[in-house]
Design a protein around this motif. Structure first.
Motif, PDB file in Angstrom:
ATOM      1  N   GLY A  68     -28.693  69.053  29.955  1.00 27.10           N
ATOM      2  CA  GLY A  68     -27.877  69.176  31.161  1.00 27.10           C
ATOM      3  C   GLY A  68     -27.958  70.540  31.798  1.00 27.10           C
ATOM      4  N   ASN A  69     -28.152  71.582  30.993  1.00 25.30           N
ATOM      5  CA  ASN A  69     -28.216  72.938  31.546  1.00 25.30           C
ATOM      6  C   ASN A  69     -29.515  73.189  32.313  1.00 25.30           C
ATOM      7  OD1 ASN A  69     -29.702  72.904  29.061  1.00 25.30           O
ATOM      8  ND2 ASN A  69     -29.680  75.130  29.049  1.00 25.30           N
ATOM      9  N   MET A  70     -30.488  72.257  32.218  1.00 23.93           N
ATOM     10  CA  MET A  70     -31.749  72.401  32.931  1.00 23.93           C
ATOM     11  C   MET A  70     -31.826  71.509  34.169  1.00 23.93           C
ATOM     12  SD  MET A  70     -33.292  74.713  31.243  1.00 23.93           S
ATOM     13  CE  MET A  70     -34.993  74.657  31.743  1.00 23.93           C
ATOM     14  N   LYS A  71     -30.726  70.839  34.520  1.00 25.41           N
ATOM     15  CA  LYS A  71     -30.754  69.901  35.646  1.00 25.41           C
ATOM     16  C   LYS A  71     -31.148  70.582  36.950  1.00 25.41           C
ATOM     17  CE  LYS A  71     -28.108  66.448  38.204  1.00 25.41           C
ATOM     18  NZ  LYS A  71     -28.583  66.943  39.507  1.00 25.41           N
ATOM     19  N   GLU A  72     -30.553  71.734  37.228  1.00 24.89           N
ATOM     20  CA  GLU A  72     -30.871  72.421  38.485  1.00 24.89           C
ATOM     21  C   GLU A  72     -32.339  72.839  38.525  1.00 24.89           C
ATOM     22  OE1 GLU A  72     -27.818  75.063  40.441  1.00 24.89           O
ATOM     23  OE2 GLU A  72     -27.039  75.051  38.384  1.00 24.89           O
ATOM     24  N   ALA A  73     -32.874  73.238  37.378  1.00 23.51           N
ATOM     25  CA  ALA A  73     -34.282  73.617  37.326  1.00 23.51           C
ATOM     26  C   ALA A  73     -35.177  72.404  37.573  1.00 23.51           C
ATOM     27  CB  ALA A  73     -34.603  74.248  35.967  1.00 23.51           C
TER      28      ALA A  73
ATOM     29  N   SER B  83     -31.227  87.369  36.779  1.00 24.14           N
ATOM     30  CA  SER B  83     -30.584  86.181  37.328  1.00 24.14           C
ATOM     31  C   SER B  83     -29.871  85.393  36.235  1.00 24.14           C
ATOM     32  CB  SER B  83     -31.631  85.284  38.000  1.00 24.14           C
ATOM     33  OG  SER B  83     -31.057  84.049  38.406  1.00 24.14           O
ATOM     34  N   GLU B  84     -28.792  84.720  36.606  1.00 25.59           N
ATOM     35  CA  GLU B  84     -28.077  83.867  35.664  1.00 25.59           C
ATOM     36  C   GLU B  84     -28.527  82.420  35.767  1.00 25.59           C
ATOM     37  OE1 GLU B  84     -23.885  84.339  36.148  1.00 25.59           O
ATOM     38  OE2 GLU B  84     -23.891  86.464  35.607  1.00 25.59           O
ATOM     39  N   PHE B  85     -29.454  82.137  36.661  1.00 21.27           N
ATOM     40  CA  PHE B  85     -29.961  80.775  36.826  1.00 21.27           C
ATOM     41  C   PHE B  85     -30.743  80.363  35.580  1.00 21.27           C
ATOM     42  CE2 PHE B  85     -33.013  77.557  38.277  1.00 21.27           C
ATOM     43  CZ  PHE B  85     -32.169  76.685  38.958  1.00 21.27           C
ATOM     44  N   LYS B  86     -30.503  79.146  35.113  1.00 20.88           N
ATOM     45  CA  LYS B  86     -31.184  78.635  33.918  1.00 20.88           C
ATOM     46  C   LYS B  86     -32.458  77.904  34.345  1.00 20.88           C
ATOM     47  CE  LYS B  86     -27.746  80.058  31.369  1.00 20.88           C
ATOM     48  NZ  LYS B  86     -27.876  81.294  30.585  1.00 20.88           N
ATOM     49  N   GLY B  87     -33.553  78.635  34.397  1.00 21.64           N
ATOM     50  CA  GLY B  87     -34.811  78.063  34.838  1.00 21.64           C
ATOM     51  C   GLY B  87     -35.792  77.869  33.699  1.00 21.64           C
ATOM     52  N   MET B  88     -36.974  77.373  34.050  1.00 25.46           N
ATOM     53  CA  MET B  88     -38.007  77.116  33.052  1.00 25.46           C
ATOM     54  C   MET B  88     -39.012  78.249  32.944  1.00 25.46           C
ATOM     55  SD  MET B  88     -38.837  73.126  33.921  1.00 25.46           S
ATOM     56  CE  MET B  88     -37.468  72.006  34.237  1.00 25.46           C
ATOM     57  N   PHE B  89     -39.143  79.046  34.013  1.00 25.10           N
ATOM     58  CA  PHE B  89     -40.174  80.080  34.062  1.00 25.10           C
ATOM     59  C   PHE B  89     -39.555  81.416  34.443  1.00 25.10           C
ATOM     60  CE2 PHE B  89     -41.756  75.977  35.521  1.00 25.10           C
ATOM     61  CZ  PHE B  89     -42.685  75.705  34.550  1.00 25.10           C
ATOM     62  N   LYS B  90     -39.942  82.453  33.756  1.00 26.45           N
ATOM     63  CA  LYS B  90     -39.443  83.788  34.040  1.00 26.45           C
ATOM     64  C   LYS B  90     -40.375  84.508  35.018  1.00 26.45           C
ATOM     65  CE  LYS B  90     -35.922  83.605  31.230  1.00 26.45           C
ATOM     66  NZ  LYS B  90     -34.548  83.573  31.766  1.00 26.45           N
TER      67      LYS B  90
END
Length: 363
Positions: free
Chosen positions: A59-64, A329-336
């Motif tokens: 669920g924490n990766m939904k936005e990504a 950033s505090e965004f939980k993404g897949m790539f830095k």
């Protein structure tokens, strides 16, 4: 992250698989589609289905996931439907049999899907800091809980000699960095240094009194394997750095090297919320080729494939802070975001070193 040429990665993997022998033949997919010239015409619909491995299904990766989906929608003009999974096999089968159009797979999962249906092709992967494929890598870790690391040292250096007989956690036997790389490394080390010349990767699949490990667990995801370790269910665990970097922070040592200590963040999302504050120590770290976005070319048209690829490799995407996430950033993404990181086109042949890891390891 250190820069390392693709040649060096290939060399490292070649060392791990120097004793390999060939495994089974390519199979057909669940819809009966086989590799060769008799493929059916492309059957496209009015939406694009993307399937995700368990590692990116939380669920924490939904936005990504949604941000990646937005790129595809912009490229094709079609609605994107996301399908999350709890099992590697589901994702592999779905892209191979055409029930999914796009997938984000680990290198080994891609190789398996390609073996089931030759019409599965890689589109792009994320580059390294150089903006090229030369350092497009992540890391396969073997880790232990903080406080137990001295048992895995020889003098001042870390070694894996004492993992034999321990409770071990893998991710899935379809995982590159959570199974294929660590098992190949273990087999090579023990056959070379301990005289265990009959040891094979298959010998590590399950535990028991007469087995290499006393117990073998499977986390189902990299996060799950790490939690098996930190919760005390396993003594040693295999998982990758990129799949846990949203949950842990480096507290000492050099990132992605033996001896590095990581701590679970106090506000870590599930499943790490149950082990907040726990620490782990990396005892082995091996570079692995980055994982690709892949497409089933039987279900997406050539024009749509080109449009998707063009959007993903664009400068605009490289500068999207929800795709390549800035360090602060505090965004939980897949790539830095690091250096010149971006998506790059990638060809099937780039994954040939991973195919070497798919061979049955035998002296």
């Amino acid at each position: 992250m250190k820069t390392m040429s693709l040649l060096m990665i290939t060399f490292l993997i070649a060392i791990l698989t120097a004793c390999s022998s060939n495994s089974g033949d390519t199979t057909t997919n669940e819809q009966g589609s086989a590799s060769g010239d008799n493929q059916s015409a492309v059957q496209t619909g009015d939406k694009v289905t993307m399937i995700w491995l368990p590692n990116e299904s939380g669920g924490n990766m939904k936005e990504a996931r949604d941000e990646i989906g937005a790129l595809v929608e912009r490229a094709t003009g079609k609605e994107v439907e996301h399908k999350t999974t709890t099992d590697y096999i589901i994702a592999v089968e779905s892209i191979a049999n055409g029930s999914a159009d796009l997938a984000y797979l680990g290198p080994q999962a891609y190789v398996e899907a390609k073996g089931k249906n030759d019409k599965v092709e890689p589109l792009v992967t994320n580059s390294g800091e150089s903006g090229t494929l030369d350092d497009a890598m992540y890391y396969s870790w073997l880790a232990v809980k903080k406080g137990n690391e001295d048992a895995y040292k020889q003098g001042d250096a870390f070694a894996i000699d004492n993992i034999q007989g321990k409770r071990f956690s893998f991710v899935s036997n379809s995982s590159t960095s959570g199974f294929k790389v660590p098992t190949s490394s273990i087999v090579t080390h023990f056959s070379t240094n301990k005289g265990m010349t009959d040891l094979k990767s298959d010998d590590l699949l399950e535990g028991g009194d007469d087995k290499f490990f006393s117990q073998v667990l499977y986390g189902g995801s990299h996060q799950g394997s790490a939690v098996n370790l930190l919760s005390g269910k396993a003594d040693v665990a295999a998982f990758c750095d990129t799949c846990v970097n949203n949950y842990v922070e480096l507290v000492s040592g050099e990132a992605n090297t033996a001896g590095a200590v990581y701590k679970v963040k106090a506000d870590a999302a599930a499943p790490f919320n149950t082990v907040a504050g726990e620490e782990l120590v990396v005892i082995s770290s091996t570079p692995v080729l980055n994982q690709p976005f892949v497409v089933n070319t039987e279900t997406i048209s050539e024009d749509d494939i080109k449009s998707i690829t063009d959007v993903m490799v664009s400068d605009e995407t490289a500068q999207n802070p929800k795709i390549f996430v800035p360090k602060d950033s505090e965004f939980k993404g897949m790539f830095k975001q690091a250096g010149e990181s971006r998506f790059l086109k990638v060809e099937d042949a780039w994954f040939n070193p991973i195919r070497e890891l798919s061979k049955v390891t035998a002296p």
